[in-house]
Motif scaffolding. Structure first.
Motif, short mmCIF file in Angstrom:
data_model
loop_
_atom_site.label_atom_id
_atom_site.label_comp_id
_atom_site.label_asym_id
_atom_site.label_seq_id
_atom_site.Cartn_x
_atom_site.Cartn_y
_atom_site.Cartn_z
N THR A 122 -26.18 63.14 -33.19
CA THR A 122 -25.85 64.60 -32.99
C THR A 122 -24.79 65.22 -34.10
O THR A 122 -24.01 64.39 -34.79
N ARG A 123 -25.47 66.51 -34.89
CA ARG A 123 -24.65 66.87 -36.01
C ARG A 123 -23.49 67.61 -35.55
O ARG A 123 -23.15 68.18 -34.55
N GLY A 124 -22.77 68.03 -36.66
CA GLY A 124 -21.66 68.86 -36.61
C GLY A 124 -20.45 68.21 -36.26
O GLY A 124 -20.43 66.99 -36.13
N PRO A 125 -19.23 69.16 -36.04
CA PRO A 125 -18.05 68.51 -35.80
C PRO A 125 -18.14 67.59 -34.45
O PRO A 125 -18.97 68.06 -33.68
N LYS A 126 -17.45 66.64 -34.30
CA LYS A 126 -17.35 65.84 -33.05
C LYS A 126 -18.85 64.93 -32.90
O LYS A 126 -19.00 64.44 -32.10
#
Ligand code: FES
Ligand code: FES
Lengths: 143, 143
Positions: free
Chosen positions: B58-62
DNA sequence: AATATTTTATGATAAAAATCATATTTAAGA
DNA sequence: TCTTAAATATGATTTTTATCATAAAATATT
């Protein structure tokens, strides 16, 4: 598994084992077509094999490449070791520096026995052995 | 035997199998060092593996890469098939068009059983199986 | 909504393997 | 001894694989 070069080299050596001897040499031109390898490419490989004493050659008219009895009785692995280097078939499948039983990578325990068998067989079988299989019709060569 | 890329891929997938799950994702930056593969290189490989459904992301922060249960239960061979292609381990060792028992090349009869065993084992063993071996201390990962 | 963090898509560069080309050397035979 | 047929030495080119770089898209957090 094997590099293109060593595949070609094996084909060439087996061709010579079957079709040549001290009295009947084979020219690079005559080997290129039946084994289906570009002439300039196989020429270079044959030169390496001569230098490594896997096959024999003489230059000039009536010259060419051939296998003498000593050549024929070598294990097949010699060809691979010269062309691909010894590590190709024995180095760690995950590129760990040292491939050994005491500190095996996750592939070692399951695949190492089969790999060892392969190299063992390549040591065991001589060029002549393989050539004989072809002559008996138990194995076939290109095209 | 295996390409550099698929060696890297296996190391990465096993690292994820051991160190990630849906709740704990691993960033490309965090995986690069422990498996000892250049960051930009492993990034590209991970992307291929995601596209082929070998691993999840999964992308993005975290965000990051991880293995879900379905991923973990896949056979190891899936990794190799995606990165190296299916033929690498099964095509004729002398490059004859068709590798089969009826018209075997001179290497086939002696080496084919061992090769078949290797691919069979790679089908049989799941990513989880290998990860477990590492966790039990029966196998080791880089450096 | 803005920002920061991450993957994704895309492509550039470098290194290695495969392939091609040719001038030089050697040896047989006329 | 001259010519010719072969391998040998050497290196250039092409293709593939490995490696590096970065702008765009997505998502969590503020
Ligand atoms: S340690 Fe990896 S194959 Fe032996
Ligand atoms: S025919 Fe060559 S390996 Fe099967």
């Amino acid at each position: 598994m094997l590099s293109n070069s060593s595949k070609y080299a094996i084909k060439a050596v087996l061709y010579l084992a079957i079709n040549s001897n001290e009295e009947k040499k084979v020219t690079v031109k005559d080997i290129s077509t039946p084994i289906n390898v570009p002439q300039a490419y196989i020429a270079k490989l044959l030169q390496e094999l001569v230098k490594a004493d896997i096959i024999s050659s003489t230059r000039g008219p009536k010259g060419g490449f051939y296998l003498n009895e000593v050549n024929k009785n070598q294990p097949v692995i010699n060809i691979l070791n010269v062309i691909d280097g010894e590590k190709r078939l024995t180095s760690c499948m995950l590129s760990l520096e040292k491939c050994k039983e005491e500190k095996p990578c996750p592939l070692h325990n399951i695949l190492s026995p089969s790999r060892k068998k392969i190299t063992h067989l390549l040591h065991l079988k001589s060029i002549k052995d393989l050539a004989t299989e072809v002559q008996l019709g138990n194995a076939f060569l290109p095209l």
